[in-house]
Scaffold this active site. Structure first.
Site, PDB file in Angstrom:
ATOM      1  N   GLU A 241      28.316  49.444 120.194  1.00 29.58           N
ATOM      2  CA  GLU A 241      28.584  50.604 119.340  1.00 29.58           C
ATOM      3  C   GLU A 241      29.107  51.723 120.241  1.00 29.58           C
ATOM      4  O   GLU A 241      28.471  52.059 121.240  1.00 29.58           O
ATOM      5  CB  GLU A 241      27.302  51.038 118.631  1.00 29.58           C
ATOM      6  CG  GLU A 241      27.594  52.049 117.538  1.00 29.58           C
ATOM      7  CD  GLU A 241      26.351  52.785 117.047  1.00 29.58           C
ATOM      8  OE1 GLU A 241      26.400  53.306 115.933  1.00 29.58           O
ATOM      9  OE2 GLU A 241      25.350  52.852 117.787  1.00 29.58           O
TER      10      GLU A 241
ATOM     11  N   HIS B 117      25.078  50.171 108.078  1.00 30.23           N
ATOM     12  CA  HIS B 117      23.833  50.794 107.628  1.00 30.23           C
ATOM     13  C   HIS B 117      23.795  52.306 107.873  1.00 30.23           C
ATOM     14  O   HIS B 117      22.841  52.953 107.444  1.00 30.23           O
ATOM     15  CB  HIS B 117      22.661  50.127 108.345  1.00 30.23           C
ATOM     16  CG  HIS B 117      22.720  50.356 109.827  1.00 30.23           C
ATOM     17  ND1 HIS B 117      23.710  49.784 110.611  1.00 30.23           N
ATOM     18  CD2 HIS B 117      21.980  51.126 110.647  1.00 30.23           C
ATOM     19  CE1 HIS B 117      23.544  50.200 111.863  1.00 30.23           C
ATOM     20  NE2 HIS B 117      22.507  51.001 111.915  1.00 30.23           N
ATOM     21  N   ASP B 118      24.782  52.855 108.572  1.00 30.08           N
ATOM     22  CA  ASP B 118      24.819  54.297 108.835  1.00 30.08           C
ATOM     23  C   ASP B 118      25.856  55.015 107.979  1.00 30.08           C
ATOM     24  O   ASP B 118      26.044  56.226 108.132  1.00 30.08           O
ATOM     25  CB  ASP B 118      25.196  54.564 110.307  1.00 30.08           C
ATOM     26  CG  ASP B 118      24.130  54.108 111.271  1.00 30.08           C
ATOM     27  OD1 ASP B 118      22.940  54.110 110.894  1.00 30.08           O
ATOM     28  OD2 ASP B 118      24.486  53.746 112.409  1.00 30.08           O
TER      29      ASP B 118
ATOM     30  N   ASP C  12      23.414  48.990 120.556  1.00 36.31           N
ATOM     31  CA  ASP C  12      23.308  50.315 119.957  1.00 36.31           C
ATOM     32  C   ASP C  12      23.770  51.406 120.938  1.00 36.31           C
ATOM     33  O   ASP C  12      23.313  51.425 122.094  1.00 36.31           O
ATOM     34  CB  ASP C  12      21.832  50.550 119.586  1.00 36.31           C
ATOM     35  CG  ASP C  12      21.631  51.767 118.729  1.00 36.31           C
ATOM     36  OD1 ASP C  12      22.196  51.819 117.630  1.00 36.31           O
ATOM     37  OD2 ASP C  12      20.893  52.682 119.159  1.00 36.31           O
TER      38      ASP C  12
ATOM     39  N   ASP D 159      20.289  43.184 117.429  1.00 41.30           N
ATOM     40  CA  ASP D 159      20.598  44.552 117.808  1.00 41.30           C
ATOM     41  C   ASP D 159      19.851  44.863 119.100  1.00 41.30           C
ATOM     42  O   ASP D 159      18.630  44.686 119.155  1.00 41.30           O
ATOM     43  CB  ASP D 159      20.103  45.495 116.692  1.00 41.30           C
ATOM     44  CG  ASP D 159      21.073  46.603 116.397  1.00 41.30           C
ATOM     45  OD1 ASP D 159      21.480  47.273 117.349  1.00 41.30           O
ATOM     46  OD2 ASP D 159      21.400  46.813 115.209  1.00 41.30           O
TER      47      ASP D 159
HETATM   48  C1  NOJ Z   1      23.033  53.982 115.910  1.00 43.37           C
HETATM   49  C2  NOJ Z   1      22.361  53.191 114.842  1.00 43.37           C
HETATM   50  O1  NOJ Z   1      23.313  52.455 114.132  1.00 43.37           O
HETATM   51  C3  NOJ Z   1      21.596  54.179 113.975  1.00 43.37           C
HETATM   52  O2  NOJ Z   1      21.106  53.592 112.798  1.00 43.37           O
HETATM   53  C4  NOJ Z   1      20.498  54.774 114.808  1.00 43.37           C
HETATM   54  O3  NOJ Z   1      19.861  55.792 114.073  1.00 43.37           O
HETATM   55  C5  NOJ Z   1      21.034  55.360 116.114  1.00 43.37           C
HETATM   56  N1  NOJ Z   1      22.020  54.545 116.745  1.00 43.37           N
HETATM   57  C6  NOJ Z   1      19.914  55.566 117.090  1.00 43.37           C
HETATM   58  O4  NOJ Z   1      19.463  54.329 117.580  1.00 43.37           O
END
Ligand code: NOJ
Length: 556
Positions: A254, A328-329, A197, A100
């Site tokens: 992302e 994970h989000d 990210d 990441d």
């Molecule tokens: C996206 C990530 O997937 C998330 O887990 C994170 O909190 C935010 N970006 C900030 O880095």
């Protein structure tokens, strides 16, 4: 299939949240040696690539997305020697590793920032984004304003996420050089790529315009001034030219608030930016006036429309899709898009896998999805750990919402749903740790766990193994053109994939009610490649039934 087809187009990626995967030393946190111990499990599953969420030194305000040293391993997770061994052992098994890359922001404990805030003359000051007065109404992703005051400089710095995550100033060429250095450091170790990210947010509109105030929020949305900002493509092309193009790697960015048309320039092969992006269009379909923390179900017709738009656009621009239901989000896939209650959990988890894995793109499996792991319901908010969840809870409580309503939103959407420890077996703490887990284990681990599913030929796990193997059998899985069938049907998700020789048909019932559906004549004798029920396909699809058929095209 073209012999030159990039390896990442034929790969299946498995996402590991290291803190929650496997704890090798009993301190309650998953670690790198834990992943090493489970490599055989991943090899058996058949995945080609592992994506590790951030493993670098971090104060852990946002579970590693706040990095204080990009070239050191977070001590909770292990050492650089552990990482080197993990990479070596994974490669020996033919499994690649991507990391990441979190470079929209750093931790406020990163030496660049501790220097930067000492004063305007400090050489690192311009590594971050400072304003003498607050220029706009932006709110941070985790609640509160996106600008934080620093007394030493009498200025405000920008943080799109927590105040402990100051945004880097990509306008400064020195910052871009530092990022290139970080990339080279890891690539020279032999890693196989990066998940980047919120990479589409790195270039900010210099006008810093106000954003619309939506979703019951107190502040404006920053996306208007950050998503795909004016110089983002220039930055990515520079990164690609200077570093990425020199290695045989994969990159996935992302891309929040990026439409399929906006994504094309990021991923089109002739642009030399990224290989693919994670879009959020299907994740946003169940949002309501509170945004993400909604309890709506996704409407199937909307989902089909969004997925089709991405399939078509990426195919046409010679870009590439990343396919995911969860990470994970997000909530767990089976709880959000399928049906976590018995007797439907296993069938619906298999149905979701079938639909996703047979589309064009690279599928991502989030740890535990291959077991059909579900959302969790802790009684007390104190048992949650995620900053986004806790801030949302506090914010809504202050705004007068009922506790029960907020907890229901947490059950539906908290990021901790995905972060509960991996369920390895029916022993204490699901076999994840011999210590006290940093986040509670989902109490359903005695029913849902890897050991049990490895022995059960009808498990979600065994089904995922077959799906992964299948993708490697026919070129049509990689290259075939996608076509949606029955776009208006509110219950059935059906599509074909076609190349010169072969045609695939995927047909699935997204609901627990049976659905009338007769196969067109040309499919009656087709070969069944995978099916989550036993026997033939009847004129009615049973609850969550999913089947994939293959036939050779006539005259070819
Ligand atoms: C996206 C990530 O997937 C998330 O887990 C994170 O909190 C935010 N970006 C900030 O880095």
């Amino acid at each position: 299939m073209n012999n030159q087809t990039a390896w990442w187009k034929k790969s299946v990626v498995y996402q590991i949240y290291p803190k929650s995967f496997y704890d090798s030393d009993g301190d309650g946190f998953g670690d790198l040696n834990g992943i090493r111990e489970k490599l055989s499990y991943l090899e058996k599953l058949g995945v080609d690539v592992i994506w590790l969420n951030p493993i670098y030194e971090s104060p852990q305000v946002d579970n590693g997305y706040d990095i204080s040293n990009y070239k050191k391993i977070e001590p909770q997770l292990g050492t650089m020697e552990d990482f080197d061994m993990l990479l070596k052992e994974a490669h020996e098994k033919g499994i690649r590793i991507i990391l990441d890359l979190v470079v929209n922001h750093t931790s406020d404990k990163h030496p660049w920032f501790t220097e930067a805030k000492k004063g305007k003359e400090n050489p690192y000051h311009d590594y971050y984004i400072w304003k003498d007065t607050i220029p706009n109404n932006w709110g941070s992703s985790f609640g509160g304003p996106a600008w934080e005051y620093v007394e030493e400089t009498a200025q405000y710095y920008l943080h799109l996420f927590a105040k402990e995550q100051p945004d880097l100033n990509w306008e400064n060429p020195k910052v871009r050089k530092e990022v290139q250095e970080i990339l080279r450091f890891w690539l020279e170790k032999g890693i196989d790529g990066f998940r980047m990210d919120v990479i589409t947010l790195i270039s900010k509109d210099p006008a810093y315009p106000d954003g619309p105030v939506i979703q019951n929020k107190a502040y404006g949305s920053y996306y208007a001034g950050c998503a795909s900002g004016p110089r983002v493509h220039e930055y990515l092309q520079e990164m690609n030219r200077e570093v990425l193009s020199k290695y045989d790697i994969m990159t996935v960015g992302e891309a929040p608030h990026t439409s399929a048309d906006e994504a094309a320039p990021y991923t089109a092969s002739d642009r030399h930016e990224l290989n693919m992006v994670f879009h959020f269009d299907h994740m946003h379909l169940d949002y309501d006036e509170n945004g993400k923390y909604a309890k709506n179900r996704v409407k199937l017709t909307d989902l089909k429309e969004v997925m089709t738009k991405w399939q078509d656009t990426m195919h046409e621009c010679d870009g590439w899709n990343s396919l995911y239901w969860s990470n994970h989000d997000q909530a767990r896939a089976v709880s959000r898009f399928g049906n976590e209650s018995e007797p439907y959990r296993v069938k619906s988890a298999k149905m979701l896998g079938t639909i996703l894995h047979m589309m064009q793109g690279t599928p991502y499996i989030y740890e535990g999805e291959e077991l059909g792991m579900t959302n969790v319901r802790f009684d007390r908010i104190e048992d949650y750990r995620d900053i986004e969840t806790l801030n949302m809870y506090r914010g809504r409580l202050e705004a007068g919402a009922e506790k029960e309503d907020i907890m229901n939103a947490v059950y539906a959407k908290s990021r901790d749903n995905a972060r509960t420890p991996m369920q390895w077996n029916a022993q204490d703490n699901a076999g994840f740790t011999t210590g006290i887990p940093w986040l509670g284990v989902n109490p359903n681990y005695k029913e849902i766990n890897a050991e049990k599913e490895s022995k059960d030929p009808d498990s979600v796990y065994q089904f995922y193994r077959r799906l992964i193997r299948l993708r490697k059998t026919y070129p049509v899985f990689t290259d075939g053109k996608f076509e949606l069938l029955l776009p208006e049907d509110e219950q059935i998700f059906a599509y074909t994939r076609t190349d010169r020789e072969t045609e695939l048909l995927v047909c699935a019932n997204f609901m627990k009610e049976p659905a009338k559906c007769s196969l067109p004549a040309q499919w009656q004798d087709a070969e069944i490649l995978i099916h989550n029920y036993k026997g033939a396909v009847a004129d009615e699809l049973r609850p969550y039934e999913a089947v994939m058929l293959l036939r050779k095209r006539q005259g070819k």
